[in-house]
Enzyme design. Structure first.
Site, PDB file in Angstrom:
ATOM      1  N   LYS A 167     -10.465  -0.798  10.504  1.00 27.40           N
ATOM      2  CA  LYS A 167     -10.890  -1.787   9.775  1.00 27.40           C
ATOM      3  C   LYS A 167     -11.093  -3.411  10.360  1.00 27.40           C
ATOM      4  CE  LYS A 167      -6.894  -0.077   6.462  1.00 27.40           C
ATOM      5  NZ  LYS A 167      -7.650   0.170   5.304  1.00 27.40           N
ATOM      6  N   ASP A 199       3.148  -4.771   7.927  1.00 29.67           N
ATOM      7  CA  ASP A 199       1.764  -4.220   8.239  1.00 29.67           C
ATOM      8  C   ASP A 199       0.763  -5.137   7.854  1.00 29.67           C
ATOM      9  OD1 ASP A 199      -0.623  -2.711   6.549  1.00 29.67           O
ATOM     10  OD2 ASP A 199       0.484  -1.868   5.000  1.00 29.67           O
ATOM     11  N   GLN A 228      -4.300  -5.486   6.932  1.00 28.82           N
ATOM     12  CA  GLN A 228      -5.484  -6.310   6.078  1.00 28.82           C
ATOM     13  C   GLN A 228      -5.444  -8.340   7.087  1.00 28.82           C
ATOM     14  OE1 GLN A 228      -8.030  -4.721   4.012  1.00 28.82           O
ATOM     15  NE2 GLN A 228      -7.225  -3.378   3.804  1.00 28.82           N
ATOM     16  N   CYS A 254      -4.914   2.774  -3.741  1.00 28.93           N
ATOM     17  CA  CYS A 254      -3.310   2.684  -3.001  1.00 28.93           C
ATOM     18  C   CYS A 254      -2.317   2.306  -3.422  1.00 28.93           C
ATOM     19  CB  CYS A 254      -4.254   3.157  -1.674  1.00 28.93           C
ATOM     20  SG  CYS A 254      -4.714   4.526  -1.361  1.00 28.93           S
ATOM     21  N   HIS A 274       0.623  -0.900  -0.308  1.00 28.67           N
ATOM     22  CA  HIS A 274      -0.088   0.301   0.174  1.00 28.67           C
ATOM     23  C   HIS A 274       1.086   1.088  -0.081  1.00 28.67           C
ATOM     24  CE1 HIS A 274      -3.007   3.012   1.879  1.00 28.67           C
ATOM     25  NE2 HIS A 274      -4.090   2.057   1.406  1.00 28.67           N
TER      26      HIS A 274
HETATM   27  C1  LIG Z   1      -2.288  -2.726   3.318  1.00 31.02           C
HETATM   28  C2  LIG Z   1      -2.973  -1.452   3.844  1.00 31.02           C
HETATM   29  N1  LIG Z   1      -1.898  -0.349   4.653  1.00 31.02           N
HETATM   30  C3  LIG Z   1      -1.994   0.738   5.368  1.00 31.02           C
HETATM   31  C4  LIG Z   1      -2.839   0.936   4.885  1.00 31.02           C
HETATM   32  C5  LIG Z   1      -4.002   2.451   5.093  1.00 31.02           C
HETATM   33  O1  LIG Z   1      -4.122   2.492   6.299  1.00 31.02           O
HETATM   34  P1  LIG Z   1      -5.094   3.802   7.133  1.00 31.02           P
HETATM   35  O2  LIG Z   1      -5.528   3.872   5.881  1.00 31.02           O
HETATM   36  O3  LIG Z   1      -5.587   3.443   8.405  1.00 31.02           O
HETATM   37  O4  LIG Z   1      -3.556   4.295   7.550  1.00 31.02           O
HETATM   38  C6  LIG Z   1      -4.622   0.260   4.394  1.00 31.02           C
HETATM   39  C7  LIG Z   1      -5.618   0.562   4.201  1.00 31.02           C
HETATM   40  O5  LIG Z   1      -6.404   0.715   3.200  1.00 31.02           O
HETATM   41  C8  LIG Z   1      -4.181  -0.967   3.934  1.00 31.02           C
HETATM   42  O6  LIG Z   1      -5.296  -2.013   3.349  1.00 31.02           O
END
Ligand SMILES: Cc1ncc(COP(=O)(O)O)c(C=O)c1O
Length: 418
Positions: A238, A212, A215, A376, A135
């Site tokens: 999430k 990260d 998900q 993203c 992401h």
């Molecule tokens: C894999 C992953 N990392 C990071 C993020 C960013 O999360 P946040 O916008 O809650 O900071 C997302 C959000 O869609 C994501 O799916």
């Protein structure tokens, strides 16, 4: 994949979806005259009533600023906030509660590490390994550090199924690498990455690993000690909690070595104009008044998810994904993007001759919420030679009937554009 629907029905029957659905008022909504079919859970999941109730109870009976006063409400709010930290500790099996830092989300958590660890320890000529599946929030902060420090980003490629190349990863690990960053589950494709193996390989080279987990945590049990990751990041919104709150897990020894990202109240032991002494972890990284209500409410989301059973939730979502994959695969002119052996809760696809934005718009007319765009994750879109996909992402409150509605909706889209 492709298990027959009848078998799936039997497996899912053990999971009482309707019982849990009843806890989510928003799922009773009608959109464009149709029952809402909410399949945009990877972007943000919905919140159940008991979790909302926790927010209200905090605001109506417990609110005051924390860590600062001796009066009843402040002591109560402090105890609840620190209690939420311990819930999060148990949720990911961290060794100590001081290894849990409340952030505003995954993005904030990754930026904290990029600033606090990266800017302190990365030097000119060093390398940072990321993966094609990241992401943007696990790319851009590292690019900023790399640019400032004269370091290089190296990228682990994926095969046509969307699985990382372990051979290439092994080749990229070398003495110049200072950090590996990877997601546990890809938001764009749903690939579940072999993080435990990748962490072990990095550690053989003495390299710390940031995972990260945005998900992953809603869909599978995560044990940071078993993974042996150095950092693990996730977002409350999430995992059935509120927006504006997330978590950075970090090994205590690393967090202690890091510089704080933000300065201000609560993160200090003493301040003079000559010198400031920082507070101990986790407080060193929680400057100012934190999102107290959101943290406590996230604790309630952990309780809720624990009651549902994250593994049972994940199994039900796998049933939904398998059924949806099978049904969508039967349609002509559909390309599923991301066909990894090990996938979670995400079905990304393109419809021949129809822009994803049009797919999303027409499905919305049927009350069906999916996400369309690059998610993203532009590098992974580029890898597959497409600008965007349509993405259905599942939560434990979704049903087989909702998958049927999605498939009927896609057929309708194809008819309109046929
Ligand atoms: C894999 C992953 N990392 C990071 C993020 C960013 O999360 P946040 O916008 O809650 O900071 C997302 C959000 O869609 C994501 O799916």
């Amino acid at each position: 994949m492709n298990a027959p629907h009848t078998g799936l029905k039997q497996r899912s029957a053990a999971f009482d979806v309707e019982r849990f659905r009843a806890d989510f008022p928003i799922l009773r909504a009608r959109i464009n005259g149709k029952p809402l079919v909410f399949l945009d859970n990877a972007a943000s999941s919905q919140m159940p009533q008991p979790v909302m109730d926790r927010w209200i109870r905090y605001q109506t009976t417990q609110h005051a600023n924390i860590h600062r006063a001796v009066h009843y409400l402040s002591e109560t709010a402090t105890a609840e906030y620190e209690g939420a930290r311990r819930k999060l500790q148990a949720f990911v099996n961290a060794a100590e509660d001081r290894e849990i830092i409340f952030t505003t989300g995954t993005t904030d958590a990754i930026n904290l590490v990029a600033h606090g660890y990266g800017r302190k320890f990365i030097e000119p000529g060093d390398e940072i390994i990321l993966t094609t599946l990241e992401h943007h929030s696990n790319i851009v902060p590292w690019q900023m550090v790399a640019e400032e420090k004269g370091a290089k980003i190296r990228v682990v490629p994926v095969n046509d199924r969307g699985e990382l190349s372990m051979e290439e990863y092994g080749r990229l690990l070398n003495p110049r690498v200072k950090l590996v960053g990877m997601n546990h589950v890809s938001n764009a494709l749903g690939t579940v990455n072999p993080v435990r193996e990748m962490i072990a390989a990095a550690h053989r080279h003495g390299v710390p690993v940031l995972v990260d987990g945005a998900q992953a945590v809603p869909h599978m049990a995560v044990d940071v000690q078993a993974l042996d990751c150095d950092f693990y990041c996730f977002s409350g919104h999430k995992m059935y909690g509120p927006t504006g709150i997330g978590v950075l897990y970090g090994k205590a020894a690393l967090l202690e070595k890091m510089q704080p990202f933000k300065g201000g109240g609560d993160m200090i032991l003493s301040v003079t104009f000559e010198k400031t002494t920082y507070n101990v972890i986790p407080h060193k990284f929680e400057a100012g008044t934190p999102p107290i209500a959101a943290a406590i409410t996230l604790g309630a989301a952990v309780d809720y998810l624990t009651e549902v059973g994250v593994e049972r939730a994940g199994a039900h979502e796998t049933d939904l994904l398998d059924y949806a994959t099978d049904q969508v695969n039967r349609l002509p002119g559909i390309r599923i993007i991301g066909t990894a052996e090990n996938k979670a809760a995400v079905l990304s696809f393109t419809v021949d001759g129809v822009h994803p934005h049009d797919v999303g718009t027409l499905l919305n007319e049927e009350g069906i919420a999916i996400r369309t765009g690059h998610h993203c994750a532009q590098p992974v879109m580029k890898r597959f030679g497409i600008p965007a996909t349509s993405r259905a992402s599942f939560a434990f409150y979704n049903t087989m009937a909702e998958v049927d509605a999605l498939v009927a909706g896609i057929k309708k889209v194809q008819k309109v554009f046929g």
